[in-house]
Design an enzyme around this catalytic site. Structure first.
Site, short mmCIF file in Angstrom:
data_model
loop_
_atom_site.label_atom_id
_atom_site.label_comp_id
_atom_site.label_asym_id
_atom_site.label_seq_id
_atom_site.Cartn_x
_atom_site.Cartn_y
_atom_site.Cartn_z
N LYS A 35 37.86 22.89 70.97
CA LYS A 35 37.07 21.75 70.48
C LYS A 35 36.73 21.83 69.00
CE LYS A 35 32.68 23.76 72.07
NZ LYS A 35 31.52 23.56 72.95
N ARG A 128 20.87 25.16 79.91
CA ARG A 128 21.79 24.06 79.65
C ARG A 128 22.32 23.64 81.01
NH1 ARG A 128 26.90 24.18 75.52
NH2 ARG A 128 28.00 24.45 77.49
#
Length: 353
Positions: A35, A128
């Site tokens: 990414k 998260r």
């Protein structure tokens, strides 16, 4: 054209080889996370040549670029309901924590004639993604095992990215115990224990990685040559695989303190300044739209980054004397966050060396 990033593909491949070999020696498979460089095909090829087992990304737009590459593809970010069809079409495996999303994936996988693999995410305290309650996680695994078009491939966790919680023997053994609880409860075998990202690498070096952890998702260590728990360099790797070049568009002596009443800057902040007297200041043609100025590391140690607006990077060149002229370029190594912004910016040219 400037600004630009110089990309050393050979150094990236060497980084991947060093780290993948380290993991392979501990029977750990590696997913190369793409990414930060937007799944650029040349850099992806360097990762594959370096020895990654899988490719992984958080954006379906990037994963689409891998179509036709004979390697397993992982969707790292929890799938949105709106992208389930594409996740099944372009990914072999996805990370999940919501049973309703997994049910939607099962339905689409059936329509596409596929069996989609998932890694069920456990939240070990970083807060998260992942199921936090252990009993809920085991029960969710049982419901997943009843689905016809889903294979429960593994169990995983994410650490350090949000809460800064370090991967340790204690919390990774907790992940392993969850895997064993699922296997015992439902008489199945879970293939993968995905024990985090580049921040978990230090456990290998210290010979503290639990044996049952057999997969890591590595991005930053490959591109910047460092583990992300303590920020230490990884031996035999390169930290200059990406070098940013920005051109000087103004070079003048000016005061170090702004003159007049101070309010907010262009980003709504109230900046503070240190009085260093008159300094030789340069402006480079790049700004916060393209980079994180706090994440720039000047290759020339005599140059300090002072700050930036949207399109202007301001440097203290006082210690550099007369070494630079108008039109010259200044080179920077990059932290992960600054590299992410620079590679995403269409205004920064990418050049392979």
């Amino acid at each position: 054209m400037y600004p630009r990033i110089l990309i050393d593909l050979k150094k990236i491949e060497e980084n991947v080889d060093v780290i993948s070999s380290k993991c392979s020696a501990r029977n750990i498979w590696v997913a190369g996370v793409t990414k930060v460089f937007c799944a650029d095909s040349k850099i992806t090829d360097a990762m594959i040549n370096g020895g990654v087992t899988y490719l992984a990304d958080s954006r379906i737009q990037n994963l689409k670029k891998f179509e036709g590459i004979e390697i397993q593809k992982y969707m790292l970010r929890l799938p949105m309901m709106s992208e389930v069809e594409d996740v099944v079409r372009y990914c072999d495996v996805s990370l999940n924590s919501e049973y309703e999303t997994i049910k939607a994936i099962d339905k689409v996988a059936g329509e596409q004639g596929k069996v989609h693999k998932i890694i069920l995410m456990a939240d070990l305290g970083d807060l998260r993604e992942g199921i936090f309650d252990e009993n809920e996680l085991v029960k969710t695994a049982g419901k997943i095992l009843e689905l016809k078009n889903i294979q429960l491939k593994g169990i995983g966790t994410n650490l350090t990215c949000y809460g800064g919680v370090l991967p340790t023997e204690k919390n990774l053994n907790k992940l392993i115990n969850l895997k064993k609880a699922i296997e015992k409860e439902y008489h199945v075998t879970i293939d993968l224990v995905s024990g985090g990202n580049s921040s978990s690498l230090y456990l290998i070096d210290e010979n503290r990685m639990p044996e049952d952890v057999n997969m890591l998702r590595i991005g930053e260590a490959f591109v910047l040559g460092r583990e992300t728990t303590y920020g230490n360099r990884i031996p035999d790797t390169h930290d200059d695989t990406f070098v940013l070049e920005a051109q000087i568009i103004e070079l003048k002596e000016k005061p170090s303190l702004p003159i007049g009443e101070l309010g907010m800057d262009a980003f709504g902040n109230h900046p503070e300044f240190e009085d260093k007297g008159i300094m030789k200041r340069a402006i480079c043609a790049i700004g916060r739209q393209d980079i994180d100025p706090e994440g720039l590391i000047s290759v020339d140690a005599r140059i300090d980054v002072i700050g930036a607006s949207s399109d202007h990077l301001i440097l203290d060149m006082s210690a550099a004397g007369d070494s630079y002229r108008l039109g010259d370029t200044v080179k920077f190594k990059l932290t992960y966050g600054s590299l992410l912004k620079a590679f995403t910016s269409e205004y920064v040219e990418k050049v392979y060396v």
